[in-house]
Design a protein around this motif. Structure first.
Motif, mmCIF file in Angstrom:
data_model
loop_
_atom_site.group_PDB
_atom_site.id
_atom_site.type_symbol
_atom_site.label_atom_id
_atom_site.label_comp_id
_atom_site.label_asym_id
_atom_site.label_seq_id
_atom_site.Cartn_x
_atom_site.Cartn_y
_atom_site.Cartn_z
ATOM 1 N N ASP A 137 0.819 -1.216 0.000
ATOM 2 C CA ASP A 137 0.000 0.000 0.000
ATOM 3 C C ASP A 137 0.853 1.267 0.000
ATOM 4 O O ASP A 137 0.433 2.315 -0.503
ATOM 5 N N LEU A 138 2.053 1.180 0.535
ATOM 6 C CA LEU A 138 2.919 2.357 0.618
ATOM 7 C C LEU A 138 3.597 2.680 -0.709
ATOM 8 O O LEU A 138 3.931 3.850 -0.968
ATOM 9 N N LEU A 139 3.811 1.685 -1.536
ATOM 10 C CA LEU A 139 4.555 1.909 -2.768
ATOM 11 C C LEU A 139 3.914 2.968 -3.677
ATOM 12 O O LEU A 139 4.625 3.846 -4.181
ATOM 13 N N PRO A 140 2.606 2.933 -3.920
ATOM 14 C CA PRO A 140 2.021 3.998 -4.767
ATOM 15 C C PRO A 140 2.190 5.387 -4.164
ATOM 16 O O PRO A 140 2.323 6.371 -4.900
ATOM 17 N N ILE A 141 2.190 5.471 -2.849
ATOM 18 C CA ILE A 141 2.327 6.777 -2.194
ATOM 19 C C ILE A 141 3.725 7.334 -2.419
ATOM 20 O O ILE A 141 3.898 8.551 -2.650
ATOM 21 N N TYR A 142 4.744 6.485 -2.390
ATOM 22 C CA TYR A 142 6.133 6.925 -2.491
ATOM 23 C C TYR A 142 6.751 6.618 -3.858
ATOM 24 O O TYR A 142 7.979 6.622 -3.982
ATOM 25 N N LYS A 143 5.931 6.403 -4.870
ATOM 26 C CA LYS A 143 6.450 5.966 -6.164
ATOM 27 C C LYS A 143 7.373 6.989 -6.824
ATOM 28 O O LYS A 143 8.228 6.624 -7.635
ATOM 29 N N ASN A 144 7.241 8.259 -6.495
ATOM 30 C CA ASN A 144 8.084 9.298 -7.095
ATOM 31 C C ASN A 144 9.163 9.803 -6.146
ATOM 32 O O ASN A 144 9.803 10.825 -6.417
ATOM 33 N N SER A 145 9.382 9.089 -5.055
ATOM 34 C CA SER A 145 10.358 9.541 -4.065
ATOM 35 C C SER A 145 11.687 8.825 -4.254
ATOM 36 O O SER A 145 11.802 7.859 -5.022
ATOM 37 N N ARG A 146 12.686 9.270 -3.527
ATOM 38 C CA ARG A 146 14.008 8.652 -3.588
ATOM 39 C C ARG A 146 14.019 7.252 -2.999
ATOM 40 O O ARG A 146 14.856 6.429 -3.351
ATOM 41 N N ILE A 147 13.082 6.977 -2.119
ATOM 42 C CA ILE A 147 13.095 5.669 -1.457
ATOM 43 C C ILE A 147 12.298 4.624 -2.216
ATOM 44 O O ILE A 147 12.291 3.455 -1.834
ATOM 45 N N ALA A 148 11.627 5.007 -3.316
ATOM 46 C CA ALA A 148 10.746 4.074 -4.025
ATOM 47 C C ALA A 148 11.457 2.807 -4.490
ATOM 48 O O ALA A 148 10.951 1.692 -4.260
ATOM 49 N N PRO A 149 12.618 2.865 -5.171
ATOM 50 C CA PRO A 149 13.266 1.622 -5.618
ATOM 51 C C PRO A 149 13.631 0.704 -4.465
ATOM 52 O O PRO A 149 13.493 -0.532 -4.569
ATOM 53 N N TYR A 150 14.065 1.281 -3.362
ATOM 54 C CA TYR A 150 14.443 0.473 -2.202
ATOM 55 C C TYR A 150 13.221 -0.179 -1.559
ATOM 56 O O TYR A 150 13.269 -1.350 -1.157
ATOM 57 N N LEU A 151 12.128 0.595 -1.476
ATOM 58 C CA LEU A 151 10.894 0.016 -0.935
ATOM 59 C C LEU A 151 10.389 -1.119 -1.814
ATOM 60 O O LEU A 151 9.904 -2.146 -1.310
ATOM 61 N N ALA A 152 10.491 -0.957 -3.134
ATOM 62 C CA ALA A 152 10.046 -2.013 -4.047
ATOM 63 C C ALA A 152 10.891 -3.270 -3.870
ATOM 64 O O ALA A 152 10.375 -4.400 -3.907
ATOM 65 N N LEU A 153 12.194 -3.087 -3.665
ATOM 66 C CA LEU A 153 13.071 -4.240 -3.450
ATOM 67 C C LEU A 153 12.708 -4.958 -2.152
ATOM 68 O O LEU A 153 12.632 -6.198 -2.105
ATOM 69 N N VAL A 154 12.457 -4.201 -1.104
ATOM 70 C CA VAL A 154 12.043 -4.797 0.170
ATOM 71 C C VAL A 154 10.703 -5.503 0.009
ATOM 72 O O VAL A 154 10.491 -6.604 0.537
ATOM 73 N N ALA A 155 9.771 -4.880 -0.728
ATOM 74 C CA ALA A 155 8.457 -5.494 -0.948
ATOM 75 C C ALA A 155 8.594 -6.845 -1.651
ATOM 76 O O ALA A 155 7.901 -7.814 -1.309
ATOM 77 N N GLY A 156 9.479 -6.908 -2.639
ATOM 78 C CA GLY A 156 9.701 -8.187 -3.311
ATOM 79 C C GLY A 156 10.275 -9.231 -2.369
ATOM 80 O O GLY A 156 9.875 -10.403 -2.406
#
Length: 429
Positions: A137-156
Protein backbone atom coordinates in the motif's frame (compact mmCIF):
# COMPACT_ATOMS: atom_id res chain seq x y z
CA UNK A 1 41.14 1.66 -17.74
CA UNK A 2 37.56 2.03 -16.53
CA UNK A 3 38.35 0.34 -13.23
CA UNK A 4 41.48 2.42 -12.64
CA UNK A 5 39.52 5.63 -13.17
CA UNK A 6 36.71 4.59 -10.85
CA UNK A 7 39.26 3.53 -8.25
CA UNK A 8 40.87 6.98 -8.51
CA UNK A 9 37.51 8.66 -8.00
CA UNK A 10 36.84 6.38 -5.06
CA UNK A 11 40.14 7.35 -3.47
CA UNK A 12 39.45 11.06 -3.89
CA UNK A 13 36.00 10.60 -2.38
CA UNK A 14 37.50 8.84 0.63
CA UNK A 15 39.90 11.71 1.17
CA UNK A 16 37.07 14.22 0.98
CA UNK A 17 34.89 12.35 3.44
CA UNK A 18 37.81 11.92 5.80
CA UNK A 19 38.18 15.71 5.98
CA UNK A 20 41.37 15.96 3.93
CA UNK A 21 41.73 17.94 0.72
CA UNK A 22 42.92 16.00 -2.35
CA UNK A 23 45.78 18.47 -2.70
CA UNK A 24 46.71 18.07 0.95
CA UNK A 25 45.67 21.57 2.11
CA UNK A 26 44.67 21.59 5.77
CA UNK A 27 41.32 23.26 5.41
CA UNK A 28 38.48 22.60 7.76
CA UNK A 29 35.46 21.48 5.75
CA UNK A 30 31.87 21.97 6.61
CA UNK A 31 30.07 18.91 7.80
CA UNK A 32 28.32 17.21 4.96
CA UNK A 33 24.55 16.80 5.27
CA UNK A 34 23.39 13.17 5.46
CA UNK A 35 21.78 13.19 2.03
CA UNK A 36 25.09 14.10 0.35
CA UNK A 37 26.87 11.36 2.24
CA UNK A 38 24.09 9.00 1.17
CA UNK A 39 24.69 9.90 -2.46
CA UNK A 40 28.35 9.05 -1.96
CA UNK A 41 27.36 5.69 -0.50
CA UNK A 42 25.05 4.95 -3.43
CA UNK A 43 27.80 5.87 -5.86
CA UNK A 44 30.28 3.55 -4.19
CA UNK A 45 27.77 0.68 -3.99
CA UNK A 46 26.99 1.04 -7.68
CA UNK A 47 30.71 0.83 -8.44
CA UNK A 48 30.89 -2.39 -6.46
CA UNK A 49 27.88 -3.84 -8.33
CA UNK A 50 29.50 -2.98 -11.65
CA UNK A 51 32.70 -4.79 -10.75
CA UNK A 52 35.02 -2.33 -9.00
CA UNK A 53 35.87 -4.56 -6.06
CA UNK A 54 38.36 -2.01 -4.76
CA UNK A 55 35.35 0.10 -3.78
CA UNK A 56 34.21 -2.48 -1.22
CA UNK A 57 36.48 -1.06 1.45
CA UNK A 58 35.23 2.41 0.63
CA UNK A 59 31.66 1.20 1.06
CA UNK A 60 32.36 0.08 4.61
CA UNK A 61 34.09 3.38 5.31
CA UNK A 62 31.18 5.50 4.05
CA UNK A 63 28.66 3.39 5.95
CA UNK A 64 30.52 3.97 9.20
CA UNK A 65 30.86 7.73 8.56
CA UNK A 66 27.19 8.07 7.63
CA UNK A 67 26.11 6.11 10.70
CA UNK A 68 28.12 8.47 12.89
CA UNK A 69 26.70 11.52 11.11
CA UNK A 70 23.09 10.38 11.51
CA UNK A 71 23.50 9.69 15.21
CA UNK A 72 25.10 13.08 15.83
CA UNK A 73 22.55 15.04 13.79
CA UNK A 74 20.28 17.44 15.67
CA UNK A 75 16.53 17.61 15.19
CA UNK A 76 16.73 20.42 12.66
CA UNK A 77 18.79 18.27 10.32
CA UNK A 78 15.69 16.22 9.52
CA UNK A 79 13.62 19.24 8.68
CA UNK A 80 15.05 18.60 5.23
CA UNK A 81 13.10 15.61 3.78
CA UNK A 82 16.20 14.60 1.83
CA UNK A 83 17.94 13.78 5.09
CA UNK A 84 14.95 11.73 6.23
CA UNK A 85 15.12 9.77 2.97
CA UNK A 86 18.87 9.37 3.49
CA UNK A 87 18.29 7.76 6.89
CA UNK A 88 15.71 5.34 5.44
CA UNK A 89 17.87 4.41 2.45
CA UNK A 90 20.83 3.92 4.78
CA UNK A 91 18.79 1.39 6.75
CA UNK A 92 17.84 -0.45 3.54
CA UNK A 93 21.41 -0.39 2.18
CA UNK A 94 23.14 -2.50 4.80
CA UNK A 95 23.29 0.12 7.53
CA UNK A 96 23.00 -0.50 11.25
CA UNK A 97 19.32 -1.23 12.09
CA UNK A 98 19.84 0.12 15.59
CA UNK A 99 20.50 3.56 14.12
CA UNK A 100 17.02 3.69 12.61
CA UNK A 101 15.57 2.70 16.00
CA UNK A 102 17.60 5.48 17.60
CA UNK A 103 16.35 8.11 15.14
CA UNK A 104 12.71 7.05 15.40
CA UNK A 105 12.85 7.13 19.18
CA UNK A 106 14.10 10.72 19.07
CA UNK A 107 11.62 11.86 16.41
CA UNK A 108 9.22 13.86 18.57
CA UNK A 109 8.10 16.10 15.66
CA UNK A 110 6.92 13.31 13.37
CA UNK A 111 9.44 13.89 10.58
CA UNK A 112 9.58 10.14 9.87
CA UNK A 113 6.51 8.37 8.45
CA UNK A 114 5.61 5.78 11.09
CA UNK A 115 4.13 3.47 8.45
CA UNK A 116 7.46 3.29 6.63
CA UNK A 117 9.60 2.99 9.74
CA UNK A 118 7.37 0.26 11.17
CA UNK A 119 7.71 -1.76 7.97
CA UNK A 120 11.46 -1.32 7.83
CA UNK A 121 12.04 -2.07 11.49
CA UNK A 122 10.05 -5.30 11.23
CA UNK A 123 11.80 -6.22 7.99
CA UNK A 124 15.24 -5.61 9.44
CA UNK A 125 14.18 -7.59 12.50
CA UNK A 126 13.22 -10.63 10.41
CA UNK A 127 9.44 -10.10 10.59
CA UNK A 128 8.86 -8.43 7.23
CA UNK A 129 6.39 -11.11 6.10
CA UNK A 130 3.90 -9.66 8.57
CA UNK A 131 3.99 -6.33 6.72
CA UNK A 132 3.43 -7.57 3.16
CA UNK A 133 0.11 -5.80 2.69
CA UNK A 134 1.26 -2.58 4.33
CA UNK A 135 4.34 -2.14 2.18
CA UNK A 136 2.34 -2.85 -0.99
CA UNK A 137 0.00 0.00 0.00
CA UNK A 138 2.92 2.36 0.62
CA UNK A 139 4.55 1.91 -2.77
CA UNK A 140 2.02 4.00 -4.77
CA UNK A 141 2.33 6.78 -2.19
CA UNK A 142 6.13 6.93 -2.49
CA UNK A 143 6.45 5.97 -6.16
CA UNK A 144 8.08 9.30 -7.10
CA UNK A 145 10.36 9.54 -4.06
CA UNK A 146 14.01 8.65 -3.59
CA UNK A 147 13.10 5.67 -1.46
CA UNK A 148 10.75 4.07 -4.03
CA UNK A 149 13.27 1.62 -5.62
CA UNK A 150 14.44 0.47 -2.20
CA UNK A 151 10.89 0.02 -0.93
CA UNK A 152 10.05 -2.01 -4.05
CA UNK A 153 13.07 -4.24 -3.45
CA UNK A 154 12.04 -4.80 0.17
CA UNK A 155 8.46 -5.49 -0.95
CA UNK A 156 9.70 -8.19 -3.31
CA UNK A 157 11.80 -9.76 -0.57
CA UNK A 158 8.88 -10.05 1.87
CA UNK A 159 6.41 -11.21 -0.81
CA UNK A 160 8.47 -13.88 -2.55
CA UNK A 161 7.47 -16.73 -0.23
CA UNK A 162 3.69 -16.24 -0.49
CA UNK A 163 3.24 -14.73 -3.95
CA UNK A 164 6.22 -15.13 -6.33
CA UNK A 165 4.34 -13.52 -9.22
CA UNK A 166 3.67 -10.40 -7.16
CA UNK A 167 7.29 -10.35 -6.02
CA UNK A 168 8.36 -10.32 -9.68
CA UNK A 169 6.25 -7.19 -10.19
CA UNK A 170 7.95 -5.47 -7.27
CA UNK A 171 11.39 -6.44 -8.56
CA UNK A 172 10.49 -5.13 -12.03
CA UNK A 173 9.45 -1.85 -10.44
CA UNK A 174 12.71 -1.66 -8.48
CA UNK A 175 15.03 -2.28 -11.42
CA UNK A 176 13.12 -0.01 -13.80
CA UNK A 177 13.22 2.92 -11.38
CA UNK A 178 16.91 2.45 -10.50
CA UNK A 179 18.72 1.23 -13.66
CA UNK A 180 22.43 0.51 -13.41
CA UNK A 181 22.42 0.53 -9.62
CA UNK A 182 22.94 -2.08 -6.94
CA UNK A 183 19.15 -2.11 -6.59
CA UNK A 184 18.77 -3.31 -10.18
CA UNK A 185 21.49 -5.91 -9.64
CA UNK A 186 19.67 -7.42 -6.68
CA UNK A 187 16.29 -7.24 -8.42
CA UNK A 188 17.56 -8.98 -11.57
CA UNK A 189 19.30 -11.75 -9.63
CA UNK A 190 16.24 -12.47 -7.50
CA UNK A 191 13.91 -12.28 -10.50
CA UNK A 192 16.00 -14.94 -12.23
CA UNK A 193 15.72 -17.15 -9.14
CA UNK A 194 11.92 -16.80 -9.00
CA UNK A 195 11.47 -17.45 -12.73
CA UNK A 196 13.63 -20.56 -12.47
CA UNK A 197 11.79 -21.94 -9.46
CA UNK A 198 8.38 -21.35 -11.06
CA UNK A 199 9.36 -22.91 -14.39
CA UNK A 200 9.16 -19.68 -16.41
CA UNK A 201 12.12 -20.44 -18.63
CA UNK A 202 11.67 -17.69 -21.22
CA UNK A 203 11.55 -14.82 -18.68
CA UNK A 204 14.39 -16.50 -16.82
CA UNK A 205 16.58 -16.39 -19.93
CA UNK A 206 15.71 -12.71 -20.44
CA UNK A 207 16.74 -11.91 -16.85
CA UNK A 208 19.93 -13.93 -17.27
CA UNK A 209 20.88 -12.09 -20.44
CA UNK A 210 20.33 -8.68 -18.86
CA UNK A 211 22.31 -9.62 -15.78
CA UNK A 212 25.23 -10.93 -17.84
CA UNK A 213 25.33 -7.70 -19.82
CA UNK A 214 25.24 -5.37 -16.81
CA UNK A 215 26.54 -7.03 -13.67
CA UNK A 216 28.79 -9.91 -14.67
CA UNK A 217 31.58 -8.66 -12.40
CA UNK A 218 29.43 -8.03 -9.37
CA UNK A 219 30.55 -9.70 -6.11
CA UNK A 220 27.24 -11.57 -6.28
CA UNK A 221 27.77 -12.82 -9.85
CA UNK A 222 28.68 -16.29 -8.58
CA UNK A 223 25.04 -16.70 -7.50
CA UNK A 224 23.97 -15.69 -11.01
CA UNK A 225 26.28 -18.30 -12.55
CA UNK A 226 24.79 -21.00 -10.30
CA UNK A 227 21.29 -20.05 -11.43
CA UNK A 228 22.26 -19.83 -15.09
CA UNK A 229 23.90 -23.27 -15.10
CA UNK A 230 20.85 -24.75 -13.37
CA UNK A 231 18.58 -23.11 -15.93
CA UNK A 232 20.51 -24.47 -18.91
CA UNK A 233 20.88 -28.04 -17.61
CA UNK A 234 17.48 -28.56 -15.98
CA UNK A 235 15.60 -27.17 -18.98
CA UNK A 236 17.73 -28.59 -21.75
CA UNK A 237 15.55 -29.26 -24.76
CA UNK A 238 13.04 -26.50 -24.03
CA UNK A 239 15.39 -23.50 -23.99
CA UNK A 240 16.31 -21.58 -27.10
CA UNK A 241 19.93 -22.63 -27.61
CA UNK A 242 20.59 -19.44 -29.54
CA UNK A 243 19.58 -17.42 -26.46
CA UNK A 244 21.88 -19.53 -24.28
CA UNK A 245 24.85 -18.94 -26.57
CA UNK A 246 23.99 -15.26 -26.84
CA UNK A 247 24.03 -14.88 -23.06
CA UNK A 248 27.31 -16.76 -22.78
CA UNK A 249 28.69 -14.70 -25.65
CA UNK A 250 28.63 -11.44 -23.69
CA UNK A 251 30.98 -12.96 -21.10
CA UNK A 252 34.75 -12.77 -21.27
CA UNK A 253 36.54 -15.99 -22.32
CA UNK A 254 37.52 -16.97 -18.78
CA UNK A 255 33.95 -16.69 -17.51
CA UNK A 256 32.60 -18.46 -20.60
CA UNK A 257 34.93 -21.37 -20.02
CA UNK A 258 33.90 -21.58 -16.38
CA UNK A 259 30.21 -21.58 -17.30
CA UNK A 260 30.57 -24.23 -20.01
CA UNK A 261 32.63 -26.49 -17.74
CA UNK A 262 30.05 -26.22 -14.98
CA UNK A 263 27.27 -27.00 -17.45
CA UNK A 264 29.25 -30.03 -18.69
CA UNK A 265 29.82 -31.28 -15.16
CA UNK A 266 26.21 -30.95 -14.07
CA UNK A 267 24.93 -32.47 -17.31
CA UNK A 268 27.37 -35.40 -17.15
CA UNK A 269 26.37 -36.27 -13.61
CA UNK A 270 22.71 -35.88 -14.55
CA UNK A 271 23.02 -38.27 -17.49
CA UNK A 272 22.46 -35.65 -20.20
CA UNK A 273 25.08 -37.02 -22.53
CA UNK A 274 24.67 -34.76 -25.54
CA UNK A 275 24.56 -31.54 -23.52
CA UNK A 276 27.64 -32.56 -21.53
CA UNK A 277 29.57 -33.33 -24.71
CA UNK A 278 28.60 -30.04 -26.36
CA UNK A 279 29.42 -27.99 -23.29
CA UNK A 280 32.81 -29.69 -22.91
CA UNK A 281 33.58 -28.97 -26.58
CA UNK A 282 32.57 -25.32 -26.15
CA UNK A 283 34.79 -25.01 -23.09
CA UNK A 284 37.73 -26.27 -25.14
CA UNK A 285 36.94 -23.90 -27.99
CA UNK A 286 36.91 -20.94 -25.63
CA UNK A 287 40.20 -22.10 -24.12
CA UNK A 288 41.75 -22.41 -27.56
CA UNK A 289 42.58 -26.06 -26.89
CA UNK A 290 42.03 -28.70 -29.58
CA UNK A 291 39.70 -31.61 -28.99
CA UNK A 292 39.58 -32.63 -25.34
CA UNK A 293 42.46 -30.40 -24.30
CA UNK A 294 41.11 -29.20 -20.97
CA UNK A 295 41.47 -31.79 -18.17
CA UNK A 296 38.06 -30.91 -16.75
CA UNK A 297 36.43 -31.00 -20.18
CA UNK A 298 38.14 -34.34 -20.78
CA UNK A 299 36.70 -35.71 -17.54
CA UNK A 300 33.16 -34.42 -18.09
CA UNK A 301 33.14 -35.52 -21.71
CA UNK A 302 34.36 -38.95 -20.66
CA UNK A 303 31.65 -39.28 -18.01
CA UNK A 304 29.07 -38.32 -20.62
CA UNK A 305 30.27 -41.06 -22.99
CA UNK A 306 30.11 -43.88 -20.45
CA UNK A 307 26.56 -44.97 -21.41
CA UNK A 308 27.42 -44.93 -25.14
CA UNK A 309 29.32 -47.18 -27.50
CA UNK A 310 32.28 -44.81 -27.15
CA UNK A 311 33.06 -46.01 -23.64
CA UNK A 312 36.42 -47.51 -24.58
CA UNK A 313 37.75 -44.23 -25.93
CA UNK A 314 36.35 -42.45 -22.88
CA UNK A 315 38.22 -44.85 -20.60
CA UNK A 316 41.41 -44.39 -22.60
CA UNK A 317 41.11 -40.60 -22.38
CA UNK A 318 40.42 -40.62 -18.65
CA UNK A 319 43.25 -43.05 -17.96
CA UNK A 320 45.70 -40.36 -19.06
CA UNK A 321 44.35 -37.85 -16.54
CA UNK A 322 46.22 -37.21 -13.33
CA UNK A 323 44.27 -36.30 -10.18
CA UNK A 324 46.43 -33.24 -9.57
CA UNK A 325 45.23 -31.80 -12.90
CA UNK A 326 41.70 -31.54 -11.51
CA UNK A 327 40.09 -29.55 -8.71
CA UNK A 328 39.75 -31.39 -5.42
CA UNK A 329 35.99 -31.78 -5.86
CA UNK A 330 36.42 -33.56 -9.23
CA UNK A 331 38.91 -36.20 -8.12
CA UNK A 332 36.30 -38.58 -6.64
CA UNK A 333 34.35 -38.18 -9.88
CA UNK A 334 37.41 -39.27 -11.85
CA UNK A 335 37.86 -42.36 -9.67
CA UNK A 336 34.21 -43.30 -9.96
CA UNK A 337 34.17 -42.78 -13.74
CA UNK A 338 37.24 -44.95 -14.21
CA UNK A 339 35.76 -47.73 -12.08
CA UNK A 340 32.45 -47.69 -13.95
CA UNK A 341 34.14 -47.64 -17.35
CA UNK A 342 36.41 -50.54 -16.38
CA UNK A 343 33.42 -52.64 -15.34
CA UNK A 344 31.62 -51.85 -18.58
CA UNK A 345 34.47 -52.94 -20.83
CA UNK A 346 35.51 -55.97 -18.73
CA UNK A 347 34.87 -59.23 -20.58
CA UNK A 348 32.62 -61.73 -18.77
CA UNK A 349 34.31 -64.90 -17.46
CA UNK A 350 33.00 -68.40 -18.30
CA UNK A 351 31.01 -70.04 -15.48
CA UNK A 352 32.75 -72.83 -13.60
CA UNK A 353 31.72 -76.47 -14.42
CA UNK A 354 29.74 -77.64 -11.42
CA UNK A 355 29.29 -81.24 -12.64
CA UNK A 356 31.08 -83.85 -10.50
CA UNK A 357 33.96 -85.71 -12.02
CA UNK A 358 33.00 -89.22 -13.15
CA UNK A 359 35.49 -92.03 -13.31
CA UNK A 360 35.62 -93.83 -16.63
CA UNK A 361 33.65 -97.09 -16.69
CA UNK A 362 35.73 -100.29 -16.20
CA UNK A 363 36.59 -102.29 -19.23
CA UNK A 364 34.19 -105.18 -19.79
CA UNK A 365 35.74 -108.51 -18.85
CA UNK A 366 35.68 -111.51 -21.12
CA UNK A 367 34.27 -114.83 -19.99
CA UNK A 368 37.77 -116.12 -19.60
CA UNK A 369 38.68 -113.25 -17.27
CA UNK A 370 35.61 -113.67 -15.03
CA UNK A 371 36.16 -115.64 -11.83
CA UNK A 372 33.98 -118.73 -11.15
CA UNK A 373 32.55 -116.98 -8.06
CA UNK A 374 31.60 -113.94 -10.12
CA UNK A 375 29.85 -116.09 -12.67
CA UNK A 376 28.04 -118.10 -10.00
CA UNK A 377 26.87 -114.92 -8.26
CA UNK A 378 25.51 -113.65 -11.53
CA UNK A 379 23.62 -116.90 -12.07
CA UNK A 380 22.13 -116.86 -8.53
CA UNK A 381 20.81 -113.23 -8.78
CA UNK A 382 17.02 -113.12 -9.08
CA UNK A 383 15.69 -111.99 -12.42
CA UNK A 384 14.68 -108.29 -12.66
CA UNK A 385 11.00 -107.44 -12.97
CA UNK A 386 9.65 -106.90 -16.41
CA UNK A 387 10.69 -103.47 -17.81
CA UNK A 388 13.31 -102.76 -15.12
CA UNK A 389 17.03 -103.54 -15.42
CA UNK A 390 18.72 -105.67 -12.89
CA UNK A 391 20.24 -103.84 -9.90
CA UNK A 392 18.26 -100.57 -10.51
CA UNK A 393 16.00 -99.32 -7.67
CA UNK A 394 12.32 -99.21 -8.42
CA UNK A 395 10.97 -95.86 -9.62
CA UNK A 396 14.27 -94.68 -11.11
CA UNK A 397 15.24 -94.58 -14.72
CA UNK A 398 18.34 -96.32 -15.92
CA UNK A 399 21.35 -94.03 -16.12
CA UNK A 400 24.06 -94.81 -18.57
CA UNK A 401 27.43 -95.27 -16.98
CA UNK A 402 29.05 -92.92 -19.45
CA UNK A 403 26.48 -90.09 -18.85
CA UNK A 404 28.00 -87.60 -16.34
CA UNK A 405 24.87 -85.43 -16.30
CA UNK A 406 22.75 -88.43 -15.43
CA UNK A 407 25.11 -89.41 -12.60
CA UNK A 408 24.93 -85.87 -11.28
CA UNK A 409 21.11 -85.91 -11.30
CA UNK A 410 21.05 -89.30 -9.54
CA UNK A 411 23.46 -88.13 -6.87
CA UNK A 412 21.38 -84.98 -6.40
CA UNK A 413 18.20 -86.99 -5.92
CA UNK A 414 19.86 -89.12 -3.29
CA UNK A 415 20.93 -86.03 -1.37
CA UNK A 416 17.43 -84.59 -1.56
CA UNK A 417 15.97 -87.83 -0.21
CA UNK A 418 18.40 -87.77 2.71
CA UNK A 419 17.43 -84.18 3.47
CA UNK A 420 13.75 -85.09 3.36
CA UNK A 421 14.34 -87.87 5.89
CA UNK A 422 16.15 -85.52 8.23
CA UNK A 423 13.28 -83.02 8.03
CA UNK A 424 10.78 -85.76 8.76
CA UNK A 425 12.73 -87.05 11.74
CA UNK A 426 13.62 -90.29 10.00
CA UNK A 427 17.31 -89.71 9.65
CA UNK A 428 19.98 -91.47 11.63
CA UNK A 429 20.85 -89.69 14.89
Amino acid sequence: MRRSRTSLRTGLLMLALAGASPVGAAQEEERLPPYLMMRSLEYVQDLVAQGDHSAAEMQRFVLSRLDKRLREADGQTFDDPRNVDAALIYAMSGGNPATLDYLVARDVDGRFDNRVTDVLRKYLGGKGVLMTGTIADLLPIYKNSRIAPYLALVAGNVTIAKDPAKALQFYDWARLTAPGTIVEEAALRRSLSIALETGKTEPAMVYANRYARRFLYSPYASQFVDLFVQLVVDHDGTLDQGAVLETAGVMDPARQREVFLRIARRAAIGGKVELARKAADLANQVSGLPGDGSPQALLYGGVARLPTQDVKSALQAMSDLKPEQLPEADRPLLDAARAVAAEIVRLPTAPENKLPAVAPPPQAETNEQQSPLGAAAANLAPPAPSGQPSGQPAGQKQVAADDPLGSFVTDGRAKLQAIDKLLNGEGVN
